[in-house]
Design a protein around this motif. Structure first.
Motif, PDB file in Angstrom:
ATOM      1  N   THR A 120     -42.946  18.152  14.923  1.00  0.00           N
ATOM      2  CA  THR A 120     -41.847  17.549  14.165  1.00  0.00           C
ATOM      3  C   THR A 120     -40.636  18.475  14.143  1.00  0.00           C
ATOM      4  N   MET A 121     -39.477  17.845  14.085  1.00  0.00           N
ATOM      5  CA  MET A 121     -38.236  18.605  13.972  1.00  0.00           C
ATOM      6  C   MET A 121     -37.270  17.825  13.083  1.00  0.00           C
ATOM      7  N   VAL A 122     -36.594  18.529  12.203  1.00  0.00           N
ATOM      8  CA  VAL A 122     -35.498  17.950  11.425  1.00  0.00           C
ATOM      9  C   VAL A 122     -34.205  18.466  12.009  1.00  0.00           C
ATOM     10  N   ALA A 123     -33.261  17.555  12.220  1.00  0.00           N
ATOM     11  CA  ALA A 123     -31.925  17.914  12.697  1.00  0.00           C
ATOM     12  C   ALA A 123     -30.928  17.682  11.563  1.00  0.00           C
ATOM     13  N   PHE A 124     -30.104  18.668  11.323  1.00  0.00           N
ATOM     14  CA  PHE A 124     -29.092  18.627  10.261  1.00  0.00           C
ATOM     15  C   PHE A 124     -27.735  18.868  10.896  1.00  0.00           C
ATOM     16  N   THR A 125     -26.836  17.904  10.744  1.00  0.00           N
ATOM     17  CA  THR A 125     -25.472  18.080  11.238  1.00  0.00           C
ATOM     18  C   THR A 125     -24.611  18.539  10.074  1.00  0.00           C
ATOM     19  N   CYS A 126     -24.154  19.767  10.165  1.00  0.00           N
ATOM     20  CA  CYS A 126     -23.419  20.418   9.084  1.00  0.00           C
ATOM     21  C   CYS A 126     -21.932  20.064   9.153  1.00  0.00           C
ATOM     22  N   HIS A 127     -21.375  19.693   8.009  1.00  0.00           N
ATOM     23  CA  HIS A 127     -19.934  19.425   7.906  1.00  0.00           C
ATOM     24  C   HIS A 127     -19.485  19.741   6.480  1.00  0.00           C
ATOM     25  N   LYS A 128     -18.210  19.589   6.214  1.00  0.00           N
ATOM     26  CA  LYS A 128     -17.676  20.044   4.932  1.00  0.00           C
ATOM     27  C   LYS A 128     -18.255  19.318   3.717  1.00  0.00           C
ATOM     28  N   LYS A 129     -18.788  18.100   3.902  1.00  0.00           N
ATOM     29  CA  LYS A 129     -19.333  17.358   2.764  1.00  0.00           C
ATOM     30  C   LYS A 129     -20.785  17.702   2.452  1.00  0.00           C
ATOM     31  N   ASN A 130     -21.502  18.357   3.391  1.00  0.00           N
ATOM     32  CA  ASN A 130     -22.918  18.650   3.118  1.00  0.00           C
ATOM     33  C   ASN A 130     -23.293  20.113   3.323  1.00  0.00           C
ATOM     34  N   LYS A 131     -22.327  20.941   3.688  1.00  0.00           N
ATOM     35  CA  LYS A 131     -22.628  22.339   4.031  1.00  0.00           C
ATOM     36  C   LYS A 131     -23.320  23.094   2.895  1.00  0.00           C
ATOM     37  N   ASP A 132     -23.027  22.748   1.658  1.00  0.00           N
ATOM     38  CA  ASP A 132     -23.625  23.444   0.524  1.00  0.00           C
ATOM     39  C   ASP A 132     -25.076  23.031   0.272  1.00  0.00           C
ATOM     40  N   GLU A 133     -25.571  22.035   1.005  1.00  0.00           N
ATOM     41  CA  GLU A 133     -26.943  21.558   0.835  1.00  0.00           C
ATOM     42  C   GLU A 133     -27.899  22.156   1.867  1.00  0.00           C
ATOM     43  N   LEU A 134     -27.381  22.980   2.769  1.00  0.00           N
ATOM     44  CA  LEU A 134     -28.218  23.533   3.831  1.00  0.00           C
ATOM     45  C   LEU A 134     -29.415  24.315   3.268  1.00  0.00           C
ATOM     46  N   LYS A 135     -29.172  25.218   2.319  1.00  0.00           N
ATOM     47  CA  LYS A 135     -30.268  26.019   1.757  1.00  0.00           C
ATOM     48  C   LYS A 135     -31.319  25.144   1.100  1.00  0.00           C
ATOM     49  N   GLU A 136     -30.873  24.140   0.358  1.00  0.00           N
ATOM     50  CA  GLU A 136     -31.805  23.225  -0.300  1.00  0.00           C
ATOM     51  C   GLU A 136     -32.643  22.470   0.737  1.00  0.00           C
TER      52      GLU A 136
END
Length: 187
Positions: A147-163
């Protein structure tokens, strides 16, 4: 001479069951015939052989699990020893698809896109889709599929990366991929 790996990200259809707010597709219906897809597959096989590449295909779309041709293309990959992954929103992974995936010899992974925490993901992809995506991930894990999760980081979600990293670790997802948003157009 050692062969280099070549990865093809192949959008095999436009059909999708979701209407994500960031999607760049304009058409959600278009799907190629199997003859067209088979032609592309053999062109890719020839390209890899000609250039001494080890081929790998990432099937995507739209939503690849909506394609009636996905598992026929996978059979071609297995026959010609080409590894592959599936890039999906995860909402259509069910026991039927799991049974088909367990038979896939050259399947490297199934990647599911997660856009942040539950609220952010559901705002982008529709209510309830965070839980559906993680349900798909759980079914894959229980079946021994990478399994792999892909996260596309942008200004609206960047603060949720650690969570999100904590969520992924807690759920024992095998791999985590972070990419950046590449804006197009005027929005």
């Amino acid at each position: 001479m050692k062969k280099k790996k070549h990865v093809l990200q192949w959008h095999i259809l436009h059909k999708c069951n979701l209407r994500c707010s960031h999607c760049y597709q304009e058409d959600y219906v278009k799907e190629c015939s199997f003859d067209e897809l088979e032609k592309v597959f053999y062109q890719y096989l020839s390209f890899c052989e000609k250039n001494n590449f080890i081929g790998h295909i990432n099937f995507t779309g739209g939503e690849p699990f909506l394609s009636e041709h996905l598992f026929v293309l996978i059979d071609l990959c297995d026959r010609y020893e080409i590894s592959y992954g599936i890039l999906t929103n995860g909402t259509l992974i069910d026991s039927r698809n799991i049974e088909l995936l367990k038979k896939c010899r050259k399947l490297s992974f199934v990647q599911i896109s997660i856009d942040g925490n539950r609220e952010t993901h559901d705002n982008v992809r529709g209510q309830g889709n965070f839980d559906k995506a993680f349900c798909g991930l759980e079914l894959l894990k229980k079946s021994g599929i990478q399994t792999m999760v892909a996260f596309t980081c942008h200004k609206k979600n960047k603060d949720e990366l650690k969570e999100l990293i904590k969520i992924v670790r807690r759920r024992k997802i095998d791999r985590f991929w972070v990419d950046r948003l590449i804006p197009i157009g005027s929005n």
